[in-house]
Each structure stands twice: as structure tokens, then as C-alpha cells.
Design a protein around this motif. Structure first.
Motif, PDB file in Angstrom:
ATOM      1  N   THR A  70      -8.304  11.243  -6.391  1.00 19.64           N
ATOM      2  CA  THR A  70      -7.130  11.363  -5.566  1.00 19.64           C
ATOM      3  C   THR A  70      -6.279  10.403  -6.149  1.00 19.64           C
ATOM      4  O   THR A  70      -6.276   9.433  -6.754  1.00 19.64           O
ATOM      5  CB  THR A  70      -7.513  11.021  -4.251  1.00 19.64           C
ATOM      6  N   GLN A  71      -4.928  10.671  -6.031  1.00 15.52           N
ATOM      7  CA  GLN A  71      -3.851   9.816  -6.265  1.00 15.52           C
ATOM      8  C   GLN A  71      -3.257   9.071  -5.223  1.00 15.52           C
ATOM      9  O   GLN A  71      -2.194   8.304  -5.454  1.00 15.52           O
ATOM     10  CB  GLN A  71      -2.614  10.480  -7.242  1.00 15.52           C
ATOM     11  N   ASP A  72      -3.940   9.676  -3.838  1.00 12.35           N
ATOM     12  CA  ASP A  72      -3.414   9.025  -2.737  1.00 12.35           C
ATOM     13  C   ASP A  72      -4.171   7.646  -2.228  1.00 12.35           C
ATOM     14  O   ASP A  72      -5.030   7.886  -2.233  1.00 12.35           O
ATOM     15  CB  ASP A  72      -3.797   9.901  -1.608  1.00 12.35           C
ATOM     16  N   TYR A  73      -3.498   6.566  -2.416  1.00 10.94           N
ATOM     17  CA  TYR A  73      -4.123   5.202  -1.942  1.00 10.94           C
ATOM     18  C   TYR A  73      -4.750   5.190  -0.684  1.00 10.94           C
ATOM     19  O   TYR A  73      -5.862   4.572  -0.449  1.00 10.94           O
ATOM     20  CB  TYR A  73      -3.147   4.079  -2.096  1.00 10.94           C
ATOM     21  N   GLY A  74      -4.182   5.767   0.305  1.00  4.88           N
ATOM     22  CA  GLY A  74      -4.848   5.868   1.669  1.00  4.88           C
ATOM     23  C   GLY A  74      -6.100   6.298   1.631  1.00  4.88           C
ATOM     24  O   GLY A  74      -6.934   6.183   2.127  1.00  4.88           O
ATOM     25  N   VAL A  75      -6.107   7.808   0.761  1.00  5.66           N
ATOM     26  CA  VAL A  75      -7.370   8.304   0.695  1.00  5.66           C
ATOM     27  C   VAL A  75      -8.440   7.609  -0.136  1.00  5.66           C
ATOM     28  O   VAL A  75      -9.600   7.702   0.443  1.00  5.66           O
ATOM     29  CB  VAL A  75      -7.168   9.810  -0.124  1.00  5.66           C
ATOM     30  N   ALA A  76      -7.860   6.796  -0.816  1.00  4.68           N
ATOM     31  CA  ALA A  76      -8.672   6.071  -1.987  1.00  4.68           C
ATOM     32  C   ALA A  76      -9.496   4.944  -0.971  1.00  4.68           C
ATOM     33  O   ALA A  76     -10.410   4.735  -1.075  1.00  4.68           O
ATOM     34  CB  ALA A  76      -7.954   5.185  -3.020  1.00  4.68           C
ATOM     35  N   ALA A  77      -8.494   4.342   0.020  1.00  7.30           N
ATOM     36  CA  ALA A  77      -9.155   3.241   1.005  1.00  7.30           C
ATOM     37  C   ALA A  77      -9.986   3.749   1.527  1.00  7.30           C
ATOM     38  O   ALA A  77     -10.990   3.036   2.121  1.00  7.30           O
ATOM     39  CB  ALA A  77      -7.707   2.580   1.685  1.00  7.30           C
ATOM     40  N   LEU A  78      -9.682   4.915   2.260  1.00  9.06           N
ATOM     41  CA  LEU A  78     -10.844   5.604   3.309  1.00  9.06           C
ATOM     42  C   LEU A  78     -12.063   5.804   2.556  1.00  9.06           C
ATOM     43  O   LEU A  78     -13.241   5.620   3.119  1.00  9.06           O
ATOM     44  CB  LEU A  78     -10.473   6.899   3.911  1.00  9.06           C
ATOM     45  N   SER A  79     -11.995   6.206   1.274  1.00  6.20           N
ATOM     46  CA  SER A  79     -13.244   6.691   0.523  1.00  6.20           C
ATOM     47  C   SER A  79     -13.941   5.371   0.120  1.00  6.20           C
ATOM     48  O   SER A  79     -15.208   5.279   0.572  1.00  6.20           O
ATOM     49  CB  SER A  79     -12.943   7.120  -0.975  1.00  6.20           C
ATOM     50  N   LEU A  80     -13.333   4.296  -0.147  1.00  8.94           N
ATOM     51  CA  LEU A  80     -13.987   2.916  -0.465  1.00  8.94           C
ATOM     52  C   LEU A  80     -14.522   2.499   1.054  1.00  8.94           C
ATOM     53  O   LEU A  80     -15.759   1.942   0.838  1.00  8.94           O
ATOM     54  CB  LEU A  80     -13.214   1.996  -1.060  1.00  8.94           C
TER      55      LEU A  80
END
Length: 147
Positions: A70-80
Motif C-alpha cells: 500500500t502507499q497509504d500510511y494509515g493502512v500501513a499503520a493498521l497493518s503493522l
């Protein structure tokens, strides 16, 4: 382990599928109804065009040890937060060490745009971005399989 792709406007879908096939890892791609995706390998999820529909659908399928593109930081934070690995289309691996700074930078950029100022934009993609993504993506798969 599976690979989940925030596929709206994702320029590396084919690279993801090519490398995933090599390692026999299932791929789930998420897009809204304004994008037509077809894949002979990936399972495609099409959701409505409501704001964040793709992000929510993707986040609901994430499990610990998955890889999210993803290039979406919000999705990245949820993923982590769910114990997944995460990478963007240019090969940047999101980590617990860099996500706060990235989210803060996004916040500052939004504040600047709201006040009428211009925030620095991303450079235009080129072939080098694809090469870096493929290299970092494959390394991420290898390290995820070891852990």
C-alpha cells in the motif's frame, strides 16, 4: 501468509503476482468499483466507492505475518498494528520505527494544503522504482518466511 494489495492505482500489481507465484503465496487485491481488475492468480475483491471502503475491506482481512502492499500510511499503520509486514510501491518497507514519522509528515502536508501552501510532492515513477520494489518485496517475503 498471504499478500494483500491496496490495488487502486497500484503500479506494481503485476510484479506482486509474478513474485508471489514464485513462492506460491496467495494474493488478495482490493479495489473499488471505478477500477476493473482481473487476475488469473490473485483473488480480487471489489468494493463500493465510499471513502476508505478499500482500506477497511483490506484491513479486515489482515492477519499476523501477512504482507501488505500500500502507499497509504494509515493502512500501513493498521497493518503493522496487526503484526503484518508492509511495503509501498517504491520499495519503502514500513516499520514500527518509521511509521510515526511518515504519519506526522502526512499530517503536516495536509495542514499546509488546507492553508493554501504547496507541500512537496513525490517524484514521478520510473523503471528504477519497479526494480527497487521487486528487490525489497522479495527480501520482505524471505524475511517474513524466516520469522
Amino acid at each position: 501468509m498471504k499478500i494483500l494489495v491496496d490495488a487502486d492505482a497500484c503500479p506494481v500489481k503485476e510484479i506482486v503476482v509474478q513474485i508471489a507465484k514464485k513462492y506460491s503465496i496467495p494474493v488478495l487485491m482490493f479495489a473499488d468499483t471505478s477500477h476493473i481488475l482481473k487476475s488469473d492468480y490473485a483473488l480480487v475483491f471489489t468494493v463500493d466507492k465510499q471513502s476508505d471502503s478499500v482500506d477497511i475491506a483490506l484491513a479486515n482481512k489482515i492477519e499476523k505475518g501477512d504482507i501488505v502492499v500500500t502507499q497509504d500510511y494509515g493502512v500501513a499503520a493498521l497493518s503493522l498494528g496487526k503484526g503484518a509486514y508492509c511495503i509501498n510501491q517504491n520499495g519503502l518497507v514500513y516499520t514500527n520505527e518509521n511509521i510515526d514519522m511518515l504519519l506526522f509528515r502526512r499530517h503536516i502536508g495536509k495542514k499546509l494544503r488546507r492553508s493554501g501552501k504547496k507541500a512537496g510532492g513525490e517524484k514521478k515513477r520510473n523503471g528504477e522504482n519497479d526494480i527497487k520494489f521487486a528487490f525489497e518485496f522479495e527480501n520482505l517475503i524471505k524475511s517474513a518466511n524466516i520469522c
